[in-house]
Design a protein around this motif. Sequence first.
Motif, PDB file in Angstrom:
ATOM      1  N   GLY A   1     -25.320 -37.591 -19.995  1.00 53.66           N
ATOM      2  CA  GLY A   1     -25.979 -38.912 -19.733  1.00 53.66           C
ATOM      3  C   GLY A   1     -27.285 -39.290 -20.605  1.00 53.66           C
ATOM      4  N   ARG A   2     -27.970 -40.387 -20.426  1.00 53.29           N
ATOM      5  CA  ARG A   2     -29.172 -40.549 -20.990  1.00 53.29           C
ATOM      6  C   ARG A   2     -30.193 -39.712 -21.580  1.00 53.29           C
ATOM      7  NH1 ARG A   2     -34.010 -43.167 -20.182  1.00 53.29           N
ATOM      8  NH2 ARG A   2     -33.662 -43.157 -18.069  1.00 53.29           N
ATOM      9  N   LEU A   3     -30.591 -38.681 -20.450  1.00 55.39           N
ATOM     10  CA  LEU A   3     -31.264 -37.585 -20.330  1.00 55.39           C
ATOM     11  C   LEU A   3     -30.720 -36.305 -20.044  1.00 55.39           C
ATOM     12  CD1 LEU A   3     -34.417 -38.943 -18.669  1.00 55.39           C
ATOM     13  CD2 LEU A   3     -33.945 -39.009 -21.144  1.00 55.39           C
ATOM     14  N   SER A   4     -31.170 -35.075 -20.756  1.00 53.10           N
ATOM     15  CA  SER A   4     -30.589 -34.010 -20.421  1.00 53.10           C
ATOM     16  C   SER A   4     -31.351 -33.422 -19.199  1.00 53.10           C
ATOM     17  CB  SER A   4     -30.934 -33.062 -21.761  1.00 53.10           C
ATOM     18  OG  SER A   4     -32.457 -32.597 -21.721  1.00 53.10           O
ATOM     19  N   GLY A   5     -31.056 -32.215 -18.545  1.00 52.69           N
ATOM     20  CA  GLY A   5     -31.540 -31.780 -17.333  1.00 52.69           C
ATOM     21  C   GLY A   5     -33.052 -31.546 -17.647  1.00 52.69           C
ATOM     22  N   GLU A   6     -33.115 -30.961 -18.808  1.00 47.37           N
ATOM     23  CA  GLU A   6     -34.828 -30.593 -18.988  1.00 47.37           C
ATOM     24  C   GLU A   6     -35.689 -31.854 -19.652  1.00 47.37           C
ATOM     25  OE1 GLU A   6     -31.786 -29.407 -20.747  1.00 47.37           O
ATOM     26  OE2 GLU A   6     -32.018 -27.321 -20.356  1.00 47.37           O
ATOM     27  N   GLU A   7     -34.933 -32.886 -19.721  1.00 51.26           N
ATOM     28  CA  GLU A   7     -35.872 -34.137 -19.912  1.00 51.26           C
ATOM     29  C   GLU A   7     -36.008 -34.859 -18.647  1.00 51.26           C
ATOM     30  OE1 GLU A   7     -34.403 -35.443 -24.380  1.00 51.26           O
ATOM     31  OE2 GLU A   7     -33.040 -35.920 -22.798  1.00 51.26           O
ATOM     32  N   VAL A   8     -34.967 -34.624 -17.671  1.00 53.33           N
ATOM     33  CA  VAL A   8     -35.195 -35.166 -16.374  1.00 53.33           C
ATOM     34  C   VAL A   8     -36.260 -34.240 -15.699  1.00 53.33           C
ATOM     35  CG1 VAL A   8     -34.486 -35.307 -14.020  1.00 53.33           C
ATOM     36  CG2 VAL A   8     -33.037 -36.089 -15.918  1.00 53.33           C
ATOM     37  N   ALA A   9     -36.604 -32.928 -16.115  1.00 59.50           N
ATOM     38  CA  ALA A   9     -37.579 -32.175 -15.342  1.00 59.50           C
ATOM     39  C   ALA A   9     -38.791 -32.492 -15.943  1.00 59.50           C
ATOM     40  CB  ALA A   9     -36.965 -30.724 -15.801  1.00 59.50           C
TER      41      ALA A   9
END
Length: 210
Positions: free
Chosen positions: A189-197
């Motif tokens: 999606g738009r953000l990776s898991g790390e970016e969501v974190a």
Amino acid sequence: MARKPADQTVDREDILWAAAEVLHRNGYEATTMKDIAAQVNLTAASLYHHFRNKDFLLLNVLEVGIDYTIAKLEAVAASDLSNADKLAGMIRSHVVSVTGNVAVGAAMVFEIRAVLNVSGKDGDDSFLAEFVARRDGFFARRDYFESLFRNVLLAGIEAGEFRAVDADIVTKAILGAHNWVGVWFRAGGRLSGEEVADVLVDAWLAALRR
């Protein structure tokens, strides 16, 4: 492809991750042991060789998920970092764990009621006693998991790093938000898991800092 017999050729952990995927797709009530067995190319009889029934299999999924996350959180909580940096590291670790396996994360949200509603099966009192003991152990681990966040938050308040907030409620709000990430997050999606974190770290620390 022929299904494998009841042997040791399929790793137990592989079965658990596969079970989480099937539960995520179908829901607990609609999932059968046959569905899970098919996911790892086993016969249903083979699956019973590894797990007593679907209830125990779900409980194993929850246990593995929480123990995996606790191990990562403990390392951060025991470090020499400031409380703010500890909280940031714990938030990041939790969210990355959830986004790394959304099926297990979703099970933590949607399937808890299933383990709470288990009662005696087939008149087998030993089943219920064993299951309740394991279930109580899981909920004790979940309470401990929550305490890791709460203790860092309390220490940060005491040290003047965080505002004076209700640590119990804020901890539950933090973890509730993280758990729900597993429901809406989509890989690619738009953000990776790390970016969501990173977004959540910034938001929570901005809300808590003095």
